[in-house]
Motif scaffolding. Sequence first.
Motif, PDB file in Angstrom:
ATOM      1  N   LEU A 166       0.865  -1.185   0.000  1.00  0.00           N
ATOM      2  CA  LEU A 166       0.000   0.000   0.000  1.00  0.00           C
ATOM      3  C   LEU A 166       0.894   1.225   0.000  1.00  0.00           C
ATOM      4  CD1 LEU A 166      -2.944  -0.365   2.555  1.00  0.00           C
ATOM      5  CD2 LEU A 166      -3.105  -0.009   0.081  1.00  0.00           C
ATOM      6  N   TYR A 167       0.693   2.097  -1.018  1.00  0.00           N
ATOM      7  CA  TYR A 167       1.508   3.297  -1.161  1.00  0.00           C
ATOM      8  C   TYR A 167       0.679   4.524  -0.803  1.00  0.00           C
ATOM      9  CZ  TYR A 167       3.749   7.257  -3.383  1.00  0.00           C
ATOM     10  OH  TYR A 167       4.313   8.494  -3.619  1.00  0.00           O
ATOM     11  N   PHE A 168       1.272   5.401  -0.016  1.00  0.00           N
ATOM     12  CA  PHE A 168       0.635   6.658   0.368  1.00  0.00           C
ATOM     13  C   PHE A 168       1.540   7.809  -0.051  1.00  0.00           C
ATOM     14  CE2 PHE A 168      -1.016   3.433   3.198  1.00  0.00           C
ATOM     15  CZ  PHE A 168      -2.367   3.704   3.227  1.00  0.00           C
ATOM     16  N   GLY A 169       1.015   8.714  -0.846  1.00  0.00           N
ATOM     17  CA  GLY A 169       1.804   9.840  -1.328  1.00  0.00           C
ATOM     18  C   GLY A 169       2.110  10.833  -0.222  1.00  0.00           C
ATOM     19  N   PRO A 170       3.035  11.775  -0.480  1.00  0.00           N
ATOM     20  CA  PRO A 170       3.386  12.781   0.519  1.00  0.00           C
ATOM     21  C   PRO A 170       2.181  13.633   0.904  1.00  0.00           C
ATOM     22  CG  PRO A 170       4.929  12.805  -1.318  1.00  0.00           C
ATOM     23  CD  PRO A 170       3.791  11.926  -1.725  1.00  0.00           C
ATOM     24  N   GLY A 171       2.274  14.248   2.085  1.00  0.00           N
ATOM     25  CA  GLY A 171       1.229  15.158   2.528  1.00  0.00           C
ATOM     26  C   GLY A 171       0.388  14.626   3.667  1.00  0.00           C
ATOM     27  N   ARG A 172       0.664  13.424   4.124  1.00  0.00           N
ATOM     28  CA  ARG A 172      -0.086  12.868   5.257  1.00  0.00           C
ATOM     29  C   ARG A 172       0.662  13.124   6.558  1.00  0.00           C
ATOM     30  NH1 ARG A 172      -4.113   9.058   4.550  1.00  0.00           N
ATOM     31  NH2 ARG A 172      -4.626   8.801   2.358  1.00  0.00           N
ATOM     32  N   GLU A 173      -0.077  13.387   7.602  1.00  0.00           N
ATOM     33  CA  GLU A 173       0.551  13.624   8.909  1.00  0.00           C
ATOM     34  C   GLU A 173       0.458  12.420   9.814  1.00  0.00           C
ATOM     35  OE1 GLU A 173      -0.795  17.355  10.462  1.00  0.00           O
ATOM     36  OE2 GLU A 173       0.504  18.348   8.990  1.00  0.00           O
ATOM     37  N   ALA A 174      -0.417  11.452   9.470  1.00  0.00           N
ATOM     38  CA  ALA A 174      -0.565  10.244  10.296  1.00  0.00           C
ATOM     39  C   ALA A 174      -1.276   9.177   9.482  1.00  0.00           C
ATOM     40  CB  ALA A 174      -1.370  10.555  11.560  1.00  0.00           C
ATOM     41  N   LEU A 175      -1.124   7.937   9.938  1.00  0.00           N
ATOM     42  CA  LEU A 175      -1.832   6.799   9.344  1.00  0.00           C
ATOM     43  C   LEU A 175      -2.397   5.968  10.486  1.00  0.00           C
ATOM     44  CD1 LEU A 175       0.412   5.110   6.609  1.00  0.00           C
ATOM     45  CD2 LEU A 175      -1.811   6.228   6.260  1.00  0.00           C
ATOM     46  N   SER A 176      -3.667   5.576  10.384  1.00  0.00           N
ATOM     47  CA  SER A 176      -4.186   4.650  11.380  1.00  0.00           C
ATOM     48  C   SER A 176      -3.853   3.228  10.931  1.00  0.00           C
ATOM     49  CB  SER A 176      -5.692   4.820  11.546  1.00  0.00           C
ATOM     50  OG  SER A 176      -6.372   4.270  10.456  1.00  0.00           O
ATOM     51  N   VAL A 177      -3.295   2.457  11.844  1.00  0.00           N
ATOM     52  CA  VAL A 177      -2.945   1.060  11.572  1.00  0.00           C
ATOM     53  C   VAL A 177      -3.658   0.205  12.603  1.00  0.00           C
ATOM     54  CG1 VAL A 177      -1.078  -0.604  11.269  1.00  0.00           C
ATOM     55  CG2 VAL A 177      -0.669   1.806  10.763  1.00  0.00           C
ATOM     56  N   ARG A 178      -4.469  -0.741  12.138  1.00  0.00           N
ATOM     57  CA  ARG A 178      -5.261  -1.569  13.047  1.00  0.00           C
ATOM     58  C   ARG A 178      -5.099  -3.029  12.697  1.00  0.00           C
ATOM     59  NH1 ARG A 178      -9.254   1.799  15.394  1.00  0.00           N
ATOM     60  NH2 ARG A 178      -9.169   3.848  14.421  1.00  0.00           N
ATOM     61  N   THR A 179      -5.091  -3.872  13.723  1.00  0.00           N
ATOM     62  CA  THR A 179      -5.091  -5.323  13.498  1.00  0.00           C
ATOM     63  C   THR A 179      -6.178  -5.940  14.359  1.00  0.00           C
ATOM     64  OG1 THR A 179      -3.538  -5.804  15.286  1.00  0.00           O
ATOM     65  CG2 THR A 179      -2.587  -5.309  13.140  1.00  0.00           C
ATOM     66  N   GLU A 180      -6.738  -7.044  13.874  1.00  0.00           N
ATOM     67  CA  GLU A 180      -7.720  -7.815  14.640  1.00  0.00           C
ATOM     68  C   GLU A 180      -7.066  -8.999  15.329  1.00  0.00           C
ATOM     69  OE1 GLU A 180     -10.834  -7.043  15.220  1.00  0.00           O
ATOM     70  OE2 GLU A 180     -10.597  -5.196  14.040  1.00  0.00           O
ATOM     71  N   ALA A 181      -5.879  -9.392  14.842  1.00  0.00           N
ATOM     72  CA  ALA A 181      -5.161 -10.554  15.372  1.00  0.00           C
ATOM     73  C   ALA A 181      -3.667 -10.305  15.184  1.00  0.00           C
ATOM     74  CB  ALA A 181      -5.606 -11.823  14.634  1.00  0.00           C
ATOM     75  N   ALA A 182      -2.866 -11.269  15.623  1.00  0.00           N
ATOM     76  CA  ALA A 182      -1.414 -11.104  15.533  1.00  0.00           C
ATOM     77  C   ALA A 182      -0.996 -10.763  14.104  1.00  0.00           C
ATOM     78  CB  ALA A 182      -0.720 -12.387  15.993  1.00  0.00           C
ATOM     79  N   ALA A 183      -0.110  -9.781  13.973  1.00  0.00           N
ATOM     80  CA  ALA A 183       0.321  -9.338  12.644  1.00  0.00           C
ATOM     81  C   ALA A 183       1.635  -8.573  12.768  1.00  0.00           C
ATOM     82  CB  ALA A 183      -0.735  -8.444  11.997  1.00  0.00           C
ATOM     83  N   ARG A 184       2.302  -8.459  11.641  1.00  0.00           N
ATOM     84  CA  ARG A 184       3.550  -7.691  11.584  1.00  0.00           C
ATOM     85  C   ARG A 184       3.532  -6.884  10.299  1.00  0.00           C
ATOM     86  NH1 ARG A 184       9.050  -8.382  13.569  1.00  0.00           N
ATOM     87  NH2 ARG A 184       8.522 -10.303  14.665  1.00  0.00           N
ATOM     88  N   VAL A 185       3.730  -5.579  10.429  1.00  0.00           N
ATOM     89  CA  VAL A 185       3.655  -4.656   9.289  1.00  0.00           C
ATOM     90  C   VAL A 185       5.000  -3.951   9.147  1.00  0.00           C
ATOM     91  CG1 VAL A 185       2.523  -2.587   8.384  1.00  0.00           C
ATOM     92  CG2 VAL A 185       1.171  -4.315   9.601  1.00  0.00           C
ATOM     93  N   LEU A 186       5.503  -3.883   7.914  1.00  0.00           N
ATOM     94  CA  LEU A 186       6.723  -3.139   7.630  1.00  0.00           C
ATOM     95  C   LEU A 186       6.346  -1.825   6.948  1.00  0.00           C
ATOM     96  CD1 LEU A 186       9.903  -3.169   7.509  1.00  0.00           C
ATOM     97  CD2 LEU A 186       9.640  -4.069   5.184  1.00  0.00           C
ATOM     98  N   VAL A 187       6.855  -0.728   7.493  1.00  0.00           N
ATOM     99  CA  VAL A 187       6.614   0.609   6.944  1.00  0.00           C
ATOM    100  C   VAL A 187       7.931   1.147   6.399  1.00  0.00           C
ATOM    101  CG1 VAL A 187       5.826   2.953   7.452  1.00  0.00           C
ATOM    102  CG2 VAL A 187       4.887   1.014   8.750  1.00  0.00           C
ATOM    103  N   VAL A 188       7.947   1.576   5.157  1.00  0.00           N
ATOM    104  CA  VAL A 188       9.113   2.293   4.623  1.00  0.00           C
ATOM    105  C   VAL A 188       8.634   3.632   4.089  1.00  0.00           C
ATOM    106  CG1 VAL A 188      10.456   0.238   4.085  1.00  0.00           C
ATOM    107  CG2 VAL A 188       8.954   1.206   2.331  1.00  0.00           C
ATOM    108  N   GLY A 189       9.491   4.638   4.168  1.00  0.00           N
ATOM    109  CA  GLY A 189       9.121   5.951   3.667  1.00  0.00           C
ATOM    110  C   GLY A 189      10.347   6.806   3.451  1.00  0.00           C
ATOM    111  N   GLY A 190      10.123   7.944   2.810  1.00  0.00           N
ATOM    112  CA  GLY A 190      11.224   8.871   2.598  1.00  0.00           C
ATOM    113  C   GLY A 190      10.787   9.989   1.668  1.00  0.00           C
ATOM    114  N   THR A 191      11.644  10.992   1.532  1.00  0.00           N
ATOM    115  CA  THR A 191      11.347  12.036   0.553  1.00  0.00           C
ATOM    116  C   THR A 191      11.457  11.409  -0.829  1.00  0.00           C
ATOM    117  OG1 THR A 191      13.663  12.692   0.691  1.00  0.00           O
ATOM    118  CG2 THR A 191      12.104  13.989   1.939  1.00  0.00           C
TER     119      THR A 191
END
Length: 302
Positions: free
Chosen positions: A216-241
């Motif tokens: 999932l790609y999110f373009g620049p201009g966001r100040e926050a992201l809600s991340v929710r899980t219903e069960a055990a999970a592992r999420v990798l976030v990468v970002g940069g200019t």
Amino acid sequence: MSQPPIERLEARSAEIGGGITIRRALPNRHRRTVGAWCFLDHAGPMVFDAGGGMHVGPHPHIGLQTFTWMIEGEVVHRDSLGNEQLITPGQVNLMTAGNGIAHAEDSAPGPGGRLHAAQLWIALPESERRRAPAFRNYPRLPLIETGGFSVRVLAGSAFGETSPAEVYTPLVGLDLTAAGRASLELPLEPAFEHGLITLAGSARVAGEALAPGTLLYFGPGREALSVRTEAAARVLVVGGTPFAEEILIWWNFVARTREEMVAATRDWNAGRHFGPVHGSPAPPLVAPDVSGLRLKPEPGVT
Ligand code: MN
């Protein structure tokens, strides 16, 4: 005000040394980079017998950093600077190729074992891409507990904590691990673009479903992201200019011109420039034929 764009990019399967099939989320047909992150492989989780696991023989890199995040299992890194480093779960290996280095990666010898890891590449900017090669192991990275997530700061900064990993453009890398139901409002650097994949389980990100095989790609201009899980999970976030320079990615090289690719390929195949890697049980890789290389390679050639 309209929201910055969201893109849903499908990872593809690829095979790496040892006959392991991995999921490759970057480069993608529709997006080659997220910040300076230009390559994103997810290997495992898998169990293997004696002699199995990952075995990637000596091979060269230029113009990038390789960034390995180890989740399960142990891998031996050996390089042409003479480093031999075992990477264990919770650690990052960061190899700065600069003007040229060779390395090999092998699951640790033993009766068999496990492998679960992410390996990423970070493109080096013009001012740094010819620097001397270097290698570091980072055994300890900042960990924040919030909202039911354990947040490991792999690169850059989050929640006031900064990773020691030495990088050369503004970027971030985070591992968000939840043991069960969890909910987090993840603060973002608004100048950054971001990409998220799940390394285990599934999640909802800004209301979007995120399951294995998707970035999932999110373009620049966001100040926050809600991340929710219903069960055990592992999420990798990468970002940069957003990476401002046009790069070429071919085989194990990141460069700017066809001539650089041809020179690096010929140097490696002739045994010049990069130096030998001692101690690896796997034979050196041979660079593919570079003669037909296009100036702008089609997506998916790596
Ligand atoms: Mn490599």
